[in-house]
Structures are given as C-alpha cells and as structure tokens.
Design an enzyme around this catalytic site. Sequence first.
Site, PDB file in Angstrom:
ATOM      1  N   SER A 104       0.863  -1.183   0.000  1.00 13.19           N
ATOM      2  CA  SER A 104       0.000   0.000   0.000  1.00 13.19           C
ATOM      3  C   SER A 104       0.898   1.231   0.000  1.00 13.19           C
ATOM      4  O   SER A 104       0.740   2.139   0.801  1.00 13.19           O
ATOM      5  CB  SER A 104      -0.980  -0.020   1.177  1.00 13.19           C
ATOM      6  OG  SER A 104      -0.366   0.368   2.368  1.00 13.19           O
ATOM      7  N   HIS A 107      -4.220  -5.053   2.959  1.00 12.47           N
ATOM      8  CA  HIS A 107      -3.371  -6.125   3.486  1.00 12.47           C
ATOM      9  C   HIS A 107      -4.130  -7.430   3.708  1.00 12.47           C
ATOM     10  O   HIS A 107      -3.547  -8.405   4.168  1.00 12.47           O
ATOM     11  CB  HIS A 107      -2.712  -5.686   4.792  1.00 12.47           C
ATOM     12  CG  HIS A 107      -1.598  -4.695   4.574  1.00 12.47           C
ATOM     13  ND1 HIS A 107      -0.967  -4.038   5.585  1.00 12.47           N
ATOM     14  CD2 HIS A 107      -1.009  -4.265   3.437  1.00 12.47           C
ATOM     15  CE1 HIS A 107      -0.036  -3.236   5.087  1.00 12.47           C
ATOM     16  NE2 HIS A 107      -0.057  -3.353   3.786  1.00 12.47           N
ATOM     17  N   GLU A 143      -4.715  -1.105   9.696  1.00 16.64           N
ATOM     18  CA  GLU A 143      -3.994  -1.694  10.829  1.00 16.64           C
ATOM     19  C   GLU A 143      -4.569  -1.294  12.182  1.00 16.64           C
ATOM     20  O   GLU A 143      -4.775  -0.113  12.457  1.00 16.64           O
ATOM     21  CB  GLU A 143      -2.516  -1.264  10.803  1.00 16.64           C
ATOM     22  CG  GLU A 143      -1.757  -1.784   9.599  1.00 16.64           C
ATOM     23  CD  GLU A 143      -0.347  -1.200   9.495  1.00 16.64           C
ATOM     24  OE1 GLU A 143       0.023  -0.330  10.312  1.00 16.64           O
ATOM     25  OE2 GLU A 143       0.372  -1.635   8.583  1.00 16.64           O
ATOM     26  N   GLU A 182       1.044  -8.830   7.301  1.00 14.74           N
ATOM     27  CA  GLU A 182       1.950  -8.333   8.335  1.00 14.74           C
ATOM     28  C   GLU A 182       1.989  -9.224   9.567  1.00 14.74           C
ATOM     29  O   GLU A 182       2.475  -8.820  10.616  1.00 14.74           O
ATOM     30  CB  GLU A 182       1.540  -6.910   8.723  1.00 14.74           C
ATOM     31  CG  GLU A 182       1.697  -5.947   7.556  1.00 14.74           C
ATOM     32  CD  GLU A 182       1.411  -4.498   7.920  1.00 14.74           C
ATOM     33  OE1 GLU A 182       0.528  -4.263   8.781  1.00 14.74           O
ATOM     34  OE2 GLU A 182       2.064  -3.615   7.351  1.00 14.74           O
ATOM     35  N   ASP A 217      -3.558   2.588  12.069  1.00 13.40           N
ATOM     36  CA  ASP A 217      -3.159   3.110  10.758  1.00 13.40           C
ATOM     37  C   ASP A 217      -4.263   2.760   9.766  1.00 13.40           C
ATOM     38  O   ASP A 217      -4.226   1.712   9.130  1.00 13.40           O
ATOM     39  CB  ASP A 217      -1.826   2.507  10.294  1.00 13.40           C
ATOM     40  CG  ASP A 217      -1.467   2.963   8.878  1.00 13.40           C
ATOM     41  OD1 ASP A 217      -2.154   3.872   8.356  1.00 13.40           O
ATOM     42  OD2 ASP A 217      -0.508   2.418   8.295  1.00 13.40           O
ATOM     43  N   GLU A 264      -2.261   7.101  12.361  1.00  8.99           N
ATOM     44  CA  GLU A 264      -1.410   7.300  11.181  1.00  8.99           C
ATOM     45  C   GLU A 264      -2.285   7.392   9.929  1.00  8.99           C
ATOM     46  O   GLU A 264      -3.286   6.685   9.804  1.00  8.99           O
ATOM     47  CB  GLU A 264      -0.474   6.083  11.096  1.00  8.99           C
ATOM     48  CG  GLU A 264       0.480   6.052   9.928  1.00  8.99           C
ATOM     49  CD  GLU A 264       1.252   4.722   9.908  1.00  8.99           C
ATOM     50  OE1 GLU A 264       1.543   4.153  10.985  1.00  8.99           O
ATOM     51  OE2 GLU A 264       1.547   4.251   8.798  1.00  8.99           O
ATOM     52  N   ASP A 294       2.617   8.839   7.045  1.00  4.16           N
ATOM     53  CA  ASP A 294       3.339   7.760   6.346  1.00  4.16           C
ATOM     54  C   ASP A 294       3.301   8.062   4.843  1.00  4.16           C
ATOM     55  O   ASP A 294       4.238   8.655   4.297  1.00  4.16           O
ATOM     56  CB  ASP A 294       2.695   6.411   6.699  1.00  4.16           C
ATOM     57  CG  ASP A 294       3.236   5.261   5.869  1.00  4.16           C
ATOM     58  OD1 ASP A 294       4.311   5.408   5.253  1.00  4.16           O
ATOM     59  OD2 ASP A 294       2.592   4.184   5.830  1.00  4.16           O
ATOM     60  N   LYS A 301      10.440   4.605   6.721  1.00  3.81           N
ATOM     61  CA  LYS A 301      10.682   3.359   5.979  1.00  3.81           C
ATOM     62  C   LYS A 301      11.852   3.643   5.043  1.00  3.81           C
ATOM     63  O   LYS A 301      11.744   4.500   4.156  1.00  3.81           O
ATOM     64  CB  LYS A 301       9.445   2.981   5.160  1.00  3.81           C
ATOM     65  CG  LYS A 301       8.224   2.594   6.008  1.00  3.81           C
ATOM     66  CD  LYS A 301       6.967   2.591   5.162  1.00  3.81           C
ATOM     67  CE  LYS A 301       5.777   1.950   5.868  1.00  3.81           C
ATOM     68  NZ  LYS A 301       4.506   2.202   5.142  1.00  3.81           N
ATOM     69  N   HIS A 331       8.304  -1.691   9.425  1.00  2.00           N
ATOM     70  CA  HIS A 331       8.366  -2.769   8.430  1.00  2.00           C
ATOM     71  C   HIS A 331       7.537  -2.382   7.204  1.00  2.00           C
ATOM     72  O   HIS A 331       6.846  -1.368   7.228  1.00  2.00           O
ATOM     73  CB  HIS A 331       7.829  -4.081   9.031  1.00  2.00           C
ATOM     74  CG  HIS A 331       6.366  -4.068   9.364  1.00  2.00           C
ATOM     75  ND1 HIS A 331       5.673  -5.176   9.803  1.00  2.00           N
ATOM     76  CD2 HIS A 331       5.428  -3.076   9.329  1.00  2.00           C
ATOM     77  CE1 HIS A 331       4.414  -4.874  10.003  1.00  2.00           C
ATOM     78  NE2 HIS A 331       4.244  -3.610   9.738  1.00  2.00           N
ATOM     79  N   LYS A 355       7.429  -0.241  14.347  1.00  2.00           N
ATOM     80  CA  LYS A 355       6.145  -0.857  13.979  1.00  2.00           C
ATOM     81  C   LYS A 355       6.404  -2.134  13.180  1.00  2.00           C
ATOM     82  O   LYS A 355       6.914  -2.078  12.067  1.00  2.00           O
ATOM     83  CB  LYS A 355       5.317   0.136  13.148  1.00  2.00           C
ATOM     84  CG  LYS A 355       3.928  -0.404  12.795  1.00  2.00           C
ATOM     85  CD  LYS A 355       3.058   0.655  12.136  1.00  2.00           C
ATOM     86  CE  LYS A 355       3.071   0.565  10.638  1.00  2.00           C
ATOM     87  NZ  LYS A 355       1.976   1.316   9.998  1.00  2.00           N
TER      88      LYS A 355
HETATM   89  P1  PGA Z   1       2.833  -0.975   3.209  1.00  2.00           P
HETATM   90  O1  PGA Z   1       1.925  -0.664   4.469  1.00  2.00           O
HETATM   91  O2  PGA Z   1       4.204  -1.293   3.688  1.00  2.00           O
HETATM   92  O3  PGA Z   1       2.157  -2.137   2.543  1.00  2.00           O
HETATM   93  O4  PGA Z   1       2.823   0.257   2.362  1.00  2.00           O
HETATM   94  C1  PGA Z   1       2.383  -0.396   5.749  1.00  2.00           C
HETATM   95  C2  PGA Z   1       1.867   0.924   6.239  1.00  2.00           C
HETATM   96  O5  PGA Z   1       1.028   1.574   5.586  1.00  2.00           O
HETATM   97  O6  PGA Z   1       2.302   1.393   7.292  1.00  2.00           O
HETATM   98 ZN    ZN Z   2       0.941   3.365   6.991  1.00  2.51          ZN
END
Ligand code: PGA
Ligand code: ZN
Length: 432
Positions: free
Chosen positions: A41, A161, A170, A216, A254, A303, A330, A355, A383, A407
């Site tokens: 995503s 997800h 999430e 996840e 999230d 988030e 994010d 990330k 992650h 996370k």
């Molecule tokens: P993604 O999702 O790593 O699949 O983009 C994780 C998040 O949105 O935090």
């Molecule tokens: Zn996110």
Amino acid sequence: MKIIHIHAREILNSGGTASLEVKVVLESGVCGRASVPFGVSAGSHEAVVLFDGGTRYGGQGMLQAVTNVNNEIAGVVIGQEVEDQRAIDQRMIDLDGTPNKAHLGGNAILGVSLAVAQAASVSQKMELYEYIGLISNHPRQDGAEVKLPAPMIVVIEGGKHADNSTDFQEYLVVPQIYDDRGVLSVKESVRAGAEVYLALKKILQANGFNTNVGNEGAYAPSGMPSNEAPWQLILEAIKTAGYRPGIDVMLAADPACNEILVSDDSGDIKQYQVKKENRVFSPQDLISYFAGWIEKYPFVSLEDILSEDDWENWTQATAVLGGKVRIIGDDLLVTNPKRLELAIKTKACNGILIKLNQIGTLSETIDTMKQAHSAGFWTIVSHRGGGETNDTSMIDLAVAMGSQMVKVGISRGERVCKYNRLMEIEERIRLK
Ligand code: PGA
Ligand code: ZN
C-alpha cells in the site's frame, strides 16, 4: 577500507515474489549484506521500486535492478572507502539523476547503501546500531538507563493487506512495560504484545472469526461487523492476558486512508469510501470519526487518517487531535525531507513513519529522522506490508537514532527477526 566487489541477486520476499539482496566485499575480505523490502500500500511519492514487468514473478521480478547494481552502481562505488557512507550515497543519487530514483531504482540503491553500512560496521568491529550512531553524530550511551524503542504491533489487519476484513488497514497495540527503575523493558513489552496476540486469537475464535494471518502477521478476520469492532476484541484480549489497557498496553491505528480515497474527476473534492459502514466520508467526517475513537479508547497515535496530498485537512486534523495523540504521516511524508519540511511548517502532523525504502538511502533517512526529532516529531521506524525480507537494519536504525517506536507484526519469520534483533540489542546495551 576500500570496496573491491559488489554483487546483487534476486531473493524471495515475504509475499512470495522477488526482492533484492546486495553483498559488498572489502579489500580486507570483510563482507556486508543487506536486502530491501517494499510495500503493497505504498504512497505515490515514494522512491521508485524498479520492477521488470513481463511475466516473471507476475511482473515483479527485479533482474533490471540487479543489473543496475552489478554494472552502473558498481562502476561508481567500487574503489570507494566503505566508511564514506554519505559520499557513496550521493554518488548513487547523482548517477540516478531523477528526483525519485526512477532510473536505477530505489530498491537497487538502498540495497547497496545498507550493505555498505553493514560492511563498514563489521570492518570497524561495531554493531550496526553503534556504527549508525557514529556516522549520524548520534553516539549513544550504553547502560541500564538507555531508552529503547517500544514495540508497536499490528494485531488485526484489513484494507489492502487482507481480503474481506475491515476498510482500515492496521489495528495496533503498543505495550510499554517498565522495569523497577522506570526504564522501558523491550523484552517484557514484546512478551506482553505476544501474550495479547495469543489471547486475541482465542477471543476471535470464540466469537466465530477465523484467525488466518495477513501480510503483516496480524489476524485478518473476515466478517467484522464494523470498523470499530476490532477495538472491543483487542481491549478484551489485553485484559484477558493480564494487562491494563491504557496503562500497560496502549492502542494505535493506521487506517491508511489514501487507499480508500475516491475523488471526483477534477481531483479537487476528496471523499473516502468506507464500505463496511456503507458510507462516503468527507475529510471532516473522517476527522470527527477518529476523534470519536480517541474519546473512547486509549490511543497513542493515529497514522494516515487522510490521503497523501490533502495537506490542508491534515493541518486541521492535527489542530483538533494532535494535542491528544500523535498524528503520524506515512504516505503523506514518505520519509522525504522536503515533504517533512512542509509538514513541520504547516503543522500537518507531529510524527513520521520511517521506511528506508521510501527514500532509498541510509544517509537521507538519517537526515529525515534528525530533522523530525529537532522539530519535536516522533519517529516510528516501520516494516513493509507485502514484500518484507529478513533484513533487520531498520531495528538498528531505530535504536541508533532514538526512535520512540518500531512498527512490526509479531508473527511470521520476516517480522519476528526484527523483534529478536531488538531484544538482542537490549541485552547487549544493558549488560555493558
Ligand atoms: P505498506 O503498508 O508497507 O504495505 O505500504 C504499511 C503501512 O502503511 O504502514
Ligand atoms: Zn501506513
């Protein structure tokens, strides 16, 4: 110590498609190895993940990125001193020549960037977190009092997800268990998170939900009656496991609202489709909806409660909610220093998800994190959803930079290796 050889290869990621592993060899014979994750995503402002297209791995092969490392990038990195992380990262950025690493691929560049840091840390006989601390001018003190990042654990997942789960992506728990000196214990916090996760499994089963896990490592139950229902089950799980919601274990969400954005043709009017509730939300509706959650449940952070370019409404959301919980960007910020700068200026949020592959080099990630901390923002190192690997560099980064949280899901090998690394680091630091 000079770099004499670089080699990239395709490996498998946690989603069963390809990813990239890079090995860097020094003249002393020391090696560094790293692999790169990517998300399902992902935000559209992230560094480009270079996929091959075609039929291999459903179009997601990485042979072109492998070739880019072994030829073009090797050409500018071999012969460099491995300790010159920033200069090596800059050489790759210059060679790429695009604002989003579209030419060589963020995946190719990050693989080299992290493998270089790994090799340098081994060469210096340092742990990776110590080495990142050194090059970021953020040397840390070891000892019993050192504050380490708390685990932020995805326990129920939906959205992109999972199939058929919630609209929002999430549902997380943040266990924070302190020792008798008042210092966060990673080991006990991870254990609390694992025990809540196990209790939640039984509660889901008792309520007739399946407990298959999603991308996840969190449960992805179908048939949830509403997007809010998971919180009741999670609160029950926290209590059943013997912990106090809001004291020992906090909550975080999230919803990844960029994924449910539906705009009109002009793109000016932003609306969000919340299928479970048979409703289309305006940005203001979303803000009030999440304000309702904060009133009812013990959250530390929310988030991506709006889409990735809705700057004005982010500022409004942070004005309304940011005093009560951290508002984390994010997809909005994608670990990018320019987007972070704008967020700091416009008070669009007060925390950033980090990330490494969103920006594509270790040096740029360090810069973004420093900038965030000096503005009083939280950093949460994360992650990736779909294409994770067994690389644990993200944990060393979080420790080195003093992030508030990491996370990560708490089951599946590519997730648990991260918590296992964090617990190993805690043991090392506390024993010194
Ligand atoms: P993604 O999702 O790593 O699949 O983009 C994780 C998040 O949105 O935090
Ligand atoms: Zn996110």
